[in-house]
Design an enzyme around this catalytic site. Structure first.
Site, PDB file in Angstrom:
ATOM      1  N   THR A   1       0.831  -1.199   0.000  1.00 59.89           N
ATOM      2  CA  THR A   1       0.000   0.000   0.000  1.00 59.89           C
ATOM      3  C   THR A   1       0.872   1.258   0.000  1.00 59.89           C
ATOM      4  OG1 THR A   1      -0.202  -0.198   2.398  1.00 59.89           O
ATOM      5  CG2 THR A   1      -2.030  -1.027   1.094  1.00 59.89           C
TER       6      THR A   1
ATOM      7  N   SER B   1       1.013   8.954   4.680  1.00 60.89           N
ATOM      8  CA  SER B   1       0.605   8.830   3.288  1.00 60.89           C
ATOM      9  C   SER B   1       1.858   9.020   2.451  1.00 60.89           C
ATOM     10  CB  SER B   1      -0.424   9.898   2.928  1.00 60.89           C
ATOM     11  OG  SER B   1      -0.585   9.961   1.533  1.00 60.89           O
ATOM     12  N   ARG B   2       2.213   7.992   1.671  1.00 58.88           N
ATOM     13  CA  ARG B   2       3.450   8.103   0.886  1.00 58.88           C
ATOM     14  C   ARG B   2       3.277   9.043  -0.303  1.00 58.88           C
ATOM     15  NH1 ARG B   2       3.724   2.131   1.660  1.00 58.88           N
ATOM     16  NH2 ARG B   2       4.804   1.858   3.618  1.00 58.88           N
ATOM     17  N   VAL B   3       2.042   9.380  -0.616  1.00 55.79           N
ATOM     18  CA  VAL B   3       1.808  10.324  -1.713  1.00 55.79           C
ATOM     19  C   VAL B   3       1.923  11.749  -1.203  1.00 55.79           C
ATOM     20  CG1 VAL B   3       0.110  11.118  -3.396  1.00 55.79           C
ATOM     21  CG2 VAL B   3       0.394   8.680  -2.985  1.00 55.79           C
TER      22      VAL B   3
END
Length: 476
Positions: A303, A329-331
């Site tokens: 994810t 959140s990696r985004v």
């Protein structure tokens, strides 16, 4: 008398043989040698493909999973208790597929796309295979567009983008489903089709979720795929694949789809059960056979971030009970509008400092003014991010209240006044400064003009709010 040449005779015979062969259809048929627990062993269909749909008596379907030298292991769907040893099995030469398309929107279906809501058949002539190759990296656009959940804590600090995969982790009864359902409700009017896949839940729980979505006008753009706890493991195993296939239909037509799997640890248990019944290893690549290790090893690794809910925070009244320190959140900011990035940067930092100081402050009473100020602001920001269930907030209103909080307008309010202040501020700006919210929504960033308007609007409302509170205190 006309003579027929030998080559003409040969040609006629050849044509007749070809036509004869064309009229014959050879079905590859096998025999069930062993059946039980929704699993069948079949002999005689050596050329079957992995994942192929099999046809059995009593309208039962099979899915070929184990391809062995002398037999095929398949899971069965439908009235599989009617199947017995010696029954014939036919190949279909088709990969298993589920119905997809607009006809499913607003419906509750099972993992095979069959209706479960008593509203008649689902009429769709379009089917998607349950397993297919995902588009390659080159074909994908970067995640740049935000998917607003309507939850201030998520949209501000753990933003989710369209195209992102986000995991929600937490113990039982910490509000995981609530975050998912709130996110669906917030997609109203945003051109997003939502697919809620309920895996291994009680039928009463699924019915409650459906009722909530109906009450909030969300079923008009939602598909519910239900594989309840009472259904066989095969249906629980298939459900997320079916939900994904339904979402891919809309993706392939340039639309947006939000798919929620609730929950994947029950899917892991179903996969383990099927594997053991098929006598195959219960684990696969990064998919441990021990279910307790499934989430930390596999799902986190595939994810793009996780929202971590804590029981202690939940019981202390924080909703949603998100641990800001370890949720990620990696985004990141790519999935936020610029206005939210401008106000949320300092919010996350201040809350992280507050959590650290709050733990430290338990051991000492003599605190300097700066530390006290940080603690006070942290408490008020935490209260500001608290949110009732099924009450999503539009992003421009989130920007308004978070800006007020991070600029110190709540610092001198009592904790119990934070919620009334927030609600009153939104109403005041909507009624008398409506153009301000429109500007934030359209321009998606805070320029000097908008900041000036924000400052004057919040100041004006705070003066009214403080005067009203003083009047009530004097009357009391």
């Amino acid at each position: 008398m006309k003579k027929i040449k030998a080559d003409e005779i040969a040609q006629i015979i050849r044509q007749q043989i070809e036509n004869y062969q064309a009229t014959i259809t050879v079905d590859e048929v096998g025999t069930i040698t062993k059946v039980g627990d929704g699993i069948a062993e079949i002999h005689g269909i050596e050329k079957v493909m992995a994942g192929e749909l099999l046809s059995l008596p009593h309208e039962v379907a099979g899915l070929a999973l184990n391809l062995e030298e002398d037999k095929v292991g398949a899971v069965l769907f439908g009235e599989y208790h009617l199947i017995k040893e010696g029954d014939q099995v036919k190949r279909t030469r088709r990969i298993m597929a589920v119905p997809v398309g607009e006809a499913l929107v607003g419906r509750v279906v099972d993992a095979l796309g069959r209706p479960q809501d008593g509203r008649g058949p689902v009429i769709s002539d379009t089917y998607n295979p349950i397993e297919r190759l995902a588009p390659g990296v080159v074909e994908r656009r970067p995640v740049k567009e935000s998917l607003q959940t309507g939850l201030k804590a998520v949209d501000a600090m753990i933003p989710i983008g369209r195209g992102q995969r986000e995991l929600i982790i937490g113990d039982r009864q910490t509000g995981k489903t609530a975050i998912a359902v709130d996110s669906i409700i917030n997609q109203k009017g945003k051109d997003v089709i939502c697919i809620y896949v309920a895996i291994g839940q009680k039928q009463s729980t699924v019915a409650q979720v459906v009722k909530t979505l109906e009450d909030n006008g969300a079923m008009g753009y939602t598909i519910v795929v239900a594989a309840s706890a009472s259904e066989p493991a095969a249906m629980l195993y298939l459900a997320p694949y079916a939900g994904c296939a339904m979402g891919e239909y809309f993706r392939d037509r340039g639309k947006h789809a939000l798919v929620i799997y609730d929950d994947l640890s029950k899917h892991a248990a179903a996969y383990r059960e099927i594997s053991l019944l098929l006598r195959r290893p219960p684990g696969r690549e990064a998919y441990p056979g021990d279910v307790s290790a499934y989430v930390p090893t596999n799902v986190i690794s595939i994810t793009d971030g996780q929202i971590y809910l804590e029981t202690d925070l939940f019981h202390s009244g924080i909703r949603p009970a998100i641990n800001v320190g370890i949720s990620v959140s990696r985004v990141g900011g790519s999935a936020q509008i610029k206005a939210m990035r401008q106000v949320a940067g300092s919010l996350r930092l201040e809350l992280a400092q507050f959590r650290e100081l709050a733990a430290f402050a338990q051991f000492g009473s003599d605190l300097d003014k700066v530390t006290l100020a940080q603690l006070n602001r942290g408490k008020r920001l935490t209260e500001l991010l608290n949110q009732g269930q099924y009450q999503p907030v539009e992003v421009e209103k989130q920007v308004l209240v978070i800006w007020a909080g991070t600029k110190g307008f709540l610092d001198d309010l009592a904790i119990e006044d934070v919620k009334p202040f927030e609600e009153g501020l939104i109403r005041f700006v909507e009624n008398s400064k409506g153009s301000l919210l429109e500007k934030i929504s359209k321009q998606k960033e805070l320029n000097d003009e908008i900041v000036g308007e924000l400052k004057s609007a919040v100041k004006e409302f705070k003066e009214r709010f403080t005067a009203e509170r003083s009047r009530k205190a004097a009357a009391a």
